[in-house]
Design an enzyme around this catalytic site. Sequence first.
Site, short mmCIF file in Angstrom:
data_model
loop_
_atom_site.label_atom_id
_atom_site.label_comp_id
_atom_site.label_asym_id
_atom_site.label_seq_id
_atom_site.Cartn_x
_atom_site.Cartn_y
_atom_site.Cartn_z
NE ARG A 152 -6.72 5.67 2.96
CZ ARG A 152 -7.51 4.71 3.45
NH1 ARG A 152 -8.75 4.97 3.74
NH2 ARG A 152 -7.04 3.50 3.65
CE1 TYR A 163 -13.48 -6.90 1.83
CE2 TYR A 163 -11.63 -8.29 1.22
CZ TYR A 163 -12.15 -7.23 1.95
OH TYR A 163 -11.35 -6.51 2.78
CG ASP A 222 -8.86 -2.66 -3.88
OD1 ASP A 222 -8.22 -2.11 -2.96
OD2 ASP A 222 -9.70 -3.54 -3.67
NE ARG A 260 -4.30 -1.60 0.74
CZ ARG A 260 -5.46 -1.38 1.37
NH1 ARG A 260 -5.71 -0.20 1.87
NH2 ARG A 260 -6.34 -2.33 1.46
NE ARG A 318 -9.31 7.65 -3.27
CZ ARG A 318 -10.54 8.03 -2.97
NH1 ARG A 318 -11.16 8.91 -3.71
NH2 ARG A 318 -11.19 7.51 -1.95
O1 CP3 Z 1 0.02 -1.51 -2.50
C1 CP3 Z 1 -0.31 -0.61 -3.29
O2 CP3 Z 1 0.14 0.56 -3.22
C2 CP3 Z 1 -1.22 -0.97 -4.45
C3 CP3 Z 1 -2.59 -0.69 -4.26
C4 CP3 Z 1 -3.47 -1.56 -3.40
C5 CP3 Z 1 -4.67 -1.08 -2.87
N1 CP3 Z 1 -5.35 -2.11 -2.30
C6 CP3 Z 1 -5.15 0.30 -2.95
C7 CP3 Z 1 -6.20 0.78 -2.04
C8 CP3 Z 1 -3.38 -2.92 -3.07
C9 CP3 Z 1 -2.28 -3.91 -3.33
C10 CP3 Z 1 -4.58 -3.25 -2.38
C11 CP3 Z 1 -4.90 -4.61 -1.93
C12 CP3 Z 1 -6.11 -4.83 -1.12
N2 CP3 Z 1 -7.33 -4.22 -1.24
C13 CP3 Z 1 -6.23 -5.82 -0.13
C14 CP3 Z 1 -5.15 -6.79 0.25
C15 CP3 Z 1 -4.09 -6.18 1.09
C16 CP3 Z 1 -4.50 -5.85 2.48
O3 CP3 Z 1 -4.33 -4.67 2.85
O4 CP3 Z 1 -4.93 -6.75 3.20
C17 CP3 Z 1 -7.52 -5.75 0.40
C18 CP3 Z 1 -8.07 -6.60 1.51
C19 CP3 Z 1 -8.20 -4.74 -0.32
C20 CP3 Z 1 -9.63 -4.33 -0.17
C21 CP3 Z 1 -9.78 -2.93 0.22
N3 CP3 Z 1 -9.51 -1.85 -0.61
C22 CP3 Z 1 -10.22 -2.43 1.46
C23 CP3 Z 1 -10.60 -3.28 2.66
C24 CP3 Z 1 -10.24 -1.05 1.35
C25 CP3 Z 1 -10.78 -0.07 2.35
C26 CP3 Z 1 -9.94 0.01 3.54
C27 CP3 Z 1 -9.00 1.17 3.41
O5 CP3 Z 1 -7.81 0.97 3.63
O6 CP3 Z 1 -9.51 2.25 3.12
C28 CP3 Z 1 -9.75 -0.70 0.07
C29 CP3 Z 1 -9.54 0.65 -0.47
C30 CP3 Z 1 -8.14 0.95 -0.94
N4 CP3 Z 1 -7.40 0.17 -1.76
C31 CP3 Z 1 -7.41 2.13 -0.67
C32 CP3 Z 1 -6.18 2.03 -1.35
C33 CP3 Z 1 -5.07 3.04 -1.42
C34 CP3 Z 1 -7.90 3.32 0.12
C35 CP3 Z 1 -8.77 4.11 -0.80
C36 CP3 Z 1 -8.86 5.56 -0.44
O7 CP3 Z 1 -9.66 5.89 0.46
O8 CP3 Z 1 -8.16 6.36 -1.07
#
Ligand code: CP3
Length: 349
Positions: free
Chosen positions: A28, A150, A73, A24, A37
Amino acid sequence: MTSSRFLEACRRQPVDMTPVWLMRQAGRYMPEYRALRARHSMLDVIRTPALACEITLQPVNAFALDAAIIFADILPILIGMGLDLAFVKGEGPAISNPVRSPADVDALRTPSAEENLPYTLEAIRLVRRELDGRIPLIGFSGAPFTLASYAIEGGGSKHHLRAKSFMLSQPDAWRRLMDKLVAVVGDYLVAQARAGAQALQVFDSWAGVLSPADYRECVLPYTQRVVERARGTGVPVIYFGTDLNGMLPLIRQTGADVIGVDWRIGIDDAWRQLGGDVAVQGNLDPVALFAPWPELRRHVDDVLARAAGRPGHIFNLGHGILPETPVDHVRRLVDYVHEYTSGGGESDG
Ligand code: CP3
């Protein structure tokens, strides 16, 4: 200059210094991410290759990272299968028509990646062009179990009650669901490698909610098929999950080249249980980044001391970086890992 120390470490080749990237890493905690964003929704960013490319490069331009990871994602793959996904502000992902019955499983489509996620494949091509060989690019997908969770829960979940109950009560429908996920995930990973991804990470974030026996029986065979297909492209495959420390020998059986470990175990202990013939990625507690630098450094030193310079260590966090993480500590962490492991000594400024 091309730095391939990340790819060399995936192959357990000797490296000039320990490679480091952060799960990640685009997110943010970075002001430039928040600025972008503020103008575009999460799904818009993911679906617009130029924006996904820009965000992918933000952390790469800010820090001396050894790999980029494509901005996407794990969940949009479910949209083309027929699930209605939204990212709800402040709440995370939500699916309005989750899978709740065998008939729901049978209604799921299995589109090709070119059909389902063309924007991410295009973003990969764009990022490769922009990086111009500077550092490698990682593609990724969710693993079948975590995606199934999910799809069934319809969002995040504490106990994964619905997903686990479905798995245990509807074994035939579970197999059909996992077969469909193996097909779309496998195709997506192969397509990402063809588009230019130089390593592939499989995120199984929630597999640790399962007992080892259930994991072995209901999940591992599908994970193995995905890993095998991905490895068939010739690029290294990383398998990551959390809370898997009670079943590391099973996790080794996924066949991945690199195993990601969380922070709930010493990396030396994890490596011993995994066996020597695999690379290991991790395992700093993401919360350590919030501590004052000397305390953070002590945690980094501990991971590096336990990894002990053996080939195949990729420094990373034990889970994704948290939104409020101090940017300055990310920079110091990345630089410090390089300095410490190249024998350059430490800076205490
Ligand atoms: O690593 C990176 O920089 C690449 C981008 C990436 C994102 N999500 C961007 C994202 C990757 C590799 C993921 C994987 C992901 N997404 C997982 C597996 C890894 C982990 O953390 O367990 C999971 C379970 C998700 C599902 C997901 N996406 C959730 C539960 C959420 C909301 C929770 C949160 O952190 O806000 C997201 C949204 C998400 N995916 C964001 C980002 C940067 C936040 C979005 C935002 O508000 O800008």
